[in-house]
Scaffold this active site. Structure first.
Site, PDB file in Angstrom:
ATOM      1  N   ASP A  64       0.804  -1.224   0.000  1.00  0.00           N
ATOM      2  CA  ASP A  64       0.000   0.000   0.000  1.00  0.00           C
ATOM      3  C   ASP A  64       0.841   1.282   0.000  1.00  0.00           C
ATOM      4  O   ASP A  64       0.350   2.350  -0.318  1.00  0.00           O
ATOM      5  CB  ASP A  64      -0.944   0.021   1.220  1.00  0.00           C
ATOM      6  CG  ASP A  64      -0.208  -0.220   2.534  1.00  0.00           C
ATOM      7  OD1 ASP A  64       1.029  -0.334   2.519  1.00  0.00           O
ATOM      8  OD2 ASP A  64      -0.866  -0.311   3.586  1.00  0.00           O
ATOM      9  N   HIS A  65       2.105   1.173   0.349  1.00  0.00           N
ATOM     10  CA  HIS A  65       2.927   2.388   0.476  1.00  0.00           C
ATOM     11  C   HIS A  65       3.625   2.761  -0.841  1.00  0.00           C
ATOM     12  O   HIS A  65       3.489   3.865  -1.338  1.00  0.00           O
ATOM     13  CB  HIS A  65       4.005   2.203   1.554  1.00  0.00           C
ATOM     14  CG  HIS A  65       3.514   2.366   2.954  1.00  0.00           C
ATOM     15  ND1 HIS A  65       2.562   1.553   3.513  1.00  0.00           N
ATOM     16  CD2 HIS A  65       3.852   3.249   3.922  1.00  0.00           C
ATOM     17  CE1 HIS A  65       2.338   1.934   4.763  1.00  0.00           C
ATOM     18  NE2 HIS A  65       3.118   2.965   5.036  1.00  0.00           N
ATOM     19  N   ASP A 119       4.239  -1.226  11.341  1.00  0.00           N
ATOM     20  CA  ASP A 119       3.764   0.101  10.986  1.00  0.00           C
ATOM     21  C   ASP A 119       3.192   0.725  12.252  1.00  0.00           C
ATOM     22  O   ASP A 119       2.457   0.075  12.997  1.00  0.00           O
ATOM     23  CB  ASP A 119       2.682   0.018   9.906  1.00  0.00           C
ATOM     24  CG  ASP A 119       2.397   1.393   9.337  1.00  0.00           C
ATOM     25  OD1 ASP A 119       2.912   1.705   8.252  1.00  0.00           O
ATOM     26  OD2 ASP A 119       1.680   2.170  10.000  1.00  0.00           O
ATOM     27  N   ARG A 379      -0.170  12.748  10.204  1.00  0.00           N
ATOM     28  CA  ARG A 379       1.160  13.346  10.439  1.00  0.00           C
ATOM     29  C   ARG A 379       1.389  14.518   9.498  1.00  0.00           C
ATOM     30  O   ARG A 379       1.047  14.432   8.315  1.00  0.00           O
ATOM     31  CB  ARG A 379       2.259  12.304  10.200  1.00  0.00           C
ATOM     32  CG  ARG A 379       2.212  11.223  11.217  1.00  0.00           C
ATOM     33  CD  ARG A 379       3.386  10.277  11.125  1.00  0.00           C
ATOM     34  NE  ARG A 379       3.319   9.430  12.303  1.00  0.00           N
ATOM     35  CZ  ARG A 379       3.643   8.143  12.332  1.00  0.00           C
ATOM     36  NH1 ARG A 379       4.103   7.547  11.257  1.00  0.00           N
ATOM     37  NH2 ARG A 379       3.545   7.461  13.445  1.00  0.00           N
ATOM     38  N   SER A 533       6.934   7.267  12.928  1.00  0.00           N
ATOM     39  CA  SER A 533       6.911   6.014  12.167  1.00  0.00           C
ATOM     40  C   SER A 533       7.751   4.921  12.807  1.00  0.00           C
ATOM     41  O   SER A 533       8.750   5.189  13.478  1.00  0.00           O
ATOM     42  CB  SER A 533       7.458   6.316  10.768  1.00  0.00           C
ATOM     43  OG  SER A 533       8.023   5.174  10.208  1.00  0.00           O
ATOM     44  N   ARG A 535       9.517   2.857  11.146  1.00  0.00           N
ATOM     45  CA  ARG A 535      10.523   2.397  10.178  1.00  0.00           C
ATOM     46  C   ARG A 535      11.859   2.082  10.847  1.00  0.00           C
ATOM     47  O   ARG A 535      12.512   2.955  11.419  1.00  0.00           O
ATOM     48  CB  ARG A 535      10.688   3.429   9.050  1.00  0.00           C
ATOM     49  CG  ARG A 535      11.136   4.790   9.492  1.00  0.00           C
ATOM     50  CD  ARG A 535      11.031   5.809   8.365  1.00  0.00           C
ATOM     51  NE  ARG A 535       9.626   6.124   8.109  1.00  0.00           N
ATOM     52  CZ  ARG A 535       9.178   7.282   7.633  1.00  0.00           C
ATOM     53  NH1 ARG A 535      10.034   8.234   7.331  1.00  0.00           N
ATOM     54  NH2 ARG A 535       7.896   7.490   7.434  1.00  0.00           N
TER      55      ARG A 535
HETATM   56  C1  MIC Z   1       4.165   6.336   8.264  1.00  0.00           C
HETATM   57  O1  MIC Z   1       2.986   6.647   8.371  1.00  0.00           O
HETATM   58  O2  MIC Z   1       5.106   7.073   8.624  1.00  0.00           O
HETATM   59  C2  MIC Z   1       4.502   4.973   7.688  1.00  0.00           C
HETATM   60  C3  MIC Z   1       5.129   5.185   6.376  1.00  0.00           C
HETATM   61  O3  MIC Z   1       3.335   4.226   7.513  1.00  0.00           O
HETATM   62  C4  MIC Z   1       5.441   4.288   8.679  1.00  0.00           C
HETATM   63  C5  MIC Z   1       6.041   3.050   8.210  1.00  0.00           C
HETATM   64  C6  MIC Z   1       7.167   3.254   7.252  1.00  0.00           C
HETATM   65  O4  MIC Z   1       7.949   4.177   7.399  1.00  0.00           O
HETATM   66  O5  MIC Z   1       7.255   2.426   6.338  1.00  0.00           O
HETATM   67  C7  MIC Z   1       4.820   4.023  10.057  1.00  0.00           C
HETATM   68  O6  MIC Z   1       3.884   4.674  10.440  1.00  0.00           O
HETATM   69  O7  MIC Z   1       5.330   3.185  10.798  1.00  0.00           O
HETATM   70 FE1  SF4 Z   2       0.048   4.755   5.120  1.00  0.00          FE
HETATM   71 FE2  SF4 Z   2       1.362   5.449   7.336  1.00  0.00          FE
HETATM   72 FE3  SF4 Z   2      -0.099   7.223   5.989  1.00  0.00          FE
HETATM   73 FE4  SF4 Z   2      -1.291   5.306   7.291  1.00  0.00          FE
HETATM   74  S1  SF4 Z   2      -0.063   6.918   8.179  1.00  0.00           S
HETATM   75  S2  SF4 Z   2      -1.780   5.984   5.244  1.00  0.00           S
HETATM   76  S3  SF4 Z   2       0.100   3.607   7.022  1.00  0.00           S
HETATM   77  S4  SF4 Z   2       1.743   6.197   5.270  1.00  0.00           S
END
Ligand code: MIC
Ligand code: SF4
Length: 642
Positions: A64-65, A119, A379, A533, A535
């Site tokens: 999905d990313h 995630d 975010r 995140s 990550r």
């Molecule tokens: C995000 O919302 O920052 C992400 C991208 O979903 C991350 C995961 C990632 O960095 O792949 C998260 O929330 O953990």
């Molecule tokens: Fe995707 Fe993270 Fe954004 Fe949710 S917050 S939509 S998991 S990138």
């Protein structure tokens, strides 16, 4: 003494430890989820553990990313993930099927179960009574291999909701109000448990919005009881058999209580560049806006999309406005396509994107320079939108819609009578984009594209560490600062040497070069270092660049665990005032590191540049100390298996 919902589920899954806040507990994990941006690493690590098939009740791999596919990298990663899923017994949700959290809620989440996801917004599952926790990919790999998940036992906070939300005020406003009151650090070390008569009027997806954004409070997770509202949702998803009632005992005791009267709430909005920089929409009404984006795992449920269709029906968005809409899952998308909702959106001038994270993670739809964008996301960290000087605001779908049709920040209550949305008794169920793994995957070949590079290995903790402070940063540094995302960098998630070039790019573009030139070094941070995140690349890539320790006033939970997992020592100041005694460029020596960590004794940094000493500590369990001594979790697991 009676028990809370969180206690009931945690106790049911407790493998070791006691629910005493701060001490380490281990819980059994029933379900895992990964997404493609963290999944490739997680599965490379799972492979390295040498386990033939996942040991969880259910593991799902979502894509999905990274879906923009401007080069071969993302598509190669998707193919890798699909083959890994078939080999190891993991369900695979194909690209286009939707955002992991929305999908997991709809199709797989089960009240009372534990879910570990790579995630940070995995707590979305708390909306239907799960203990759903975000973690680094390596922890998720370990859970798939049958290891329990270790975490500091959280405090349990009761959020007691009274009354009912007024028209045009949404679940998003509840969590924005909590962020306003508590800040991005307010939930650290805590589970937020929602109860009170007010929860009855919140449907399952409004609850999921609230638990989703509990991640922004820094909370370990958030949870609602599993009640008749949950049952109705699961029934409409054809999954009533998965429902069971889980409510707190009437005499349950909590570590803290927060009261919130829903009927007194107004539409709220988070201002740049932090989700806790919250004010009432009415306070900033009239500010010109150039882009509105509706979507993400926080706010893209069917109810919200139906609301969008009704509000946009027959209207045209202003000339200077770009409206982007991304339904959260294919179930939502297909329903809108069938009932005419999509036509109303398109008719108003909305740009419809696929059901993915998209703009939320900077995968397209970067706003114009210096512009203002209102998004229904969770975010708004600096640079995350892809445009560093853009001003990103976060609000509800209702606020976003009012803004989209007027071209300025607008209070949705001025839109007139709220549309009355009736949710279907049966959602449109079509699981044909979920591939169920074969019973025997042993013959499946894993397909690796040229973007998938071998895992870098951490080294056992040395006894003497010397080097330079590469960077000193302030409070609340996010993992988006440490390891930025976006359409350019995300495709490198399975290629650590390449992605490491971008570490701290938004803060200091010279970081990676300096780290390599000096053979590694150290980072100094303020409070809540590594929030946001999950990550693990924010630990793995610095490790690759030779970062040996990070010294901060305090750490966010997931990032601290990730640092340990990759063999980086997370140190804290014994006296926070010493933050002023260390600067970027200082030469630092640390002696007897191994022997001190073995004995759990504090350490002293010798600042050779300033000729001073700084007392430092680390708050790590014995398991974490052993993990560090072995050079990270992968080495530790391999050692304990052999
Ligand atoms: C995000 O919302 O920052 C992400 C991208 O979903 C991350 C995961 C990632 O960095 O792949 C998260 O929330 O953990
Ligand atoms: Fe995707 Fe993270 Fe954004 Fe949710 S917050 S939509 S998991 S990138």
């Amino acid at each position: 003494m009676g028990k809370s919902v969180a206690q009931k589920i945690l106790e049911d899954h407790l493998v070791s430890g006691k629910l005493e806040p701060g001490t380490e507990i281990a819980i059994r994990i029933d379900q895992t989820l990964t997404q493609d941006a963290t999944g490739t690493m997680s599965y490379l690590q799972f492979e390295a553990m040498g386990i033939p098939r996942v040991k969880t009740k259910l593991s799902v791999s979502y894509v999905d990313h990274n879906t923009l596919q401007t080069g071969f990298e993302n598509a190669d990663d998707h193919r890798f993930l699909q083959s890994v899923a078939a080999k190891y017994g993991i369900h695979f949700s194909r690209p286009g099927n939707g955002i992991c959290h929305q999908l997991n809620l709809e199709r797989f989440g089960v009240p009372g179960r534990t879910l570990l996801g790579s995630d940070s917004h995995t707590p979305t599952g708390g909306g239907i009574g799960m203990i759903a926790i975000g973690a680094g990919g390596l922890d998720v790999a370990a859970a798939m291999a049958g290891y329990p998940f270790y975490l500091p036992a959280p405090k349990i906070v009761l959020v007691n909701l009274k009354g009912e939300l007024p028209d045009w005020v949404a679940g998003k406003d509840v969590i924005l109000e909590l962020l306003r009151r508590l800040s991005v650090k307010g939930g650290v070390g805590k589970i937020m448990e929602y109860a009170g008569e007010g929860i009855k009027s919140l449907d399952a997806t409004a609850r999921a919005t609230i638990t989703n954004m509990g991640a922004e409070l820094g909370a370990t997770t958030s949870v609602f009881p599993s009640d008749e509202v949950t049952r109705a949702f699961l029934k409409a998803q054809d999954r009533e058999k998965d429902w069971k009632e889980i409510v707190a005992d009437p005499d349950a005791e909590y570590d803290e209580t927060i009261d919130l009267d829903l009927s007194s709430l107004e539409p709220m909005i988070a201002q740049p560049h932090s989700p806790d920089n919250v004010v009432k929409v009415s306070e900033i009404e009239g500010k010109p806006v150039q882009q509105v984006v509706i979507g993400s795992c926080t706010n893209s449920s069917l109810k919200e999309m139906l609301t969008a269709a009704e509000v946009l029906d027959g209207k045209t968005i202003p000339e200077g406005m770009s409206l982007v809409i991304s339904p959260g899952s294919r179930q939502v998308y297909e329903t809108l396509a069938g009932n005419g909702g999509l036509a109303k959106m398109v008719g108003a001038g909305a740009r419809i994107m696929e059901s993915t994270c998209g703009a939320c993670i900077g995968m397209g739809q970067a706003p114009p320079s210096g512009s203002t964008t209102v998004r229904t996301f969770n975010r708004n960290f600096l640079g995350r939108s892809g445009t560093k000087d853009a001003l990103v605001y976060l609000g509800s779908v209702e606020t976003a819609l009012a803004t989209a049709v007027s071209g300025v920040v607008a209070d949705p209550r001025k839109l007139g009578k709220a549309p009355s949305i009736t949710l279907p008794e049966h959602y449109l169920i079509n699981d044909n984009m979920i591939i169920v793994p074969p019973l025997d995957g042993s013959k499946v070949e894993i397909i690796r594209g040229p973007n998938i590079k071998p895992l870098p290995q951490a080294k056992p903790l040395p006894d003497k560490i010397e080097g330079t402070v590469l960077l000193k940063v302030e409070d609340n540094i996010t993992t988006d600062h440490i390891m930025p995302a976006g359409a350019k960098i995300l495709p490198l998630r399975s290629n650590i040497p390449a992605i490491a070039e971008h570490v701290f790019e938004v803060v200091d573009p010279t970081f990676a070069k300096r780290a390599k030139d000096s053979g590694g070094g150290f980072i100094v941070g303020g409070e809540n270092y590594g929030q946001g995140s999950s990550r693990e690349h924010a630990a793995l890539a610095p490790m690759y660049l030779g970062v040996k320790w990070v010294l901060a006033k305090s750490f966010a939970r997931i990032h601290k665990a990730n640092l340990v997992n990759f063999g980086i020592l997370p140190l804290t100041f014994a006296d926070a005032d010493d933050y002023g005694k260390i600067e970027s460029g200082d030469k630092i020596r640390l002696e007897s590191v191994r022997s001190s960590v073995e004995k759990d004794e504090p350490l002293t940094l010798i600042n050779e540049t300033k000729g001073t000493e700084i007392a430092v500590e680390y708050d790590l369990s014995e398991r974490q100390r052993n993990t560090l001594l072995d050079g990270g979790l992968l080495n530790h697991v391999k050692r304990s298996v052999s």
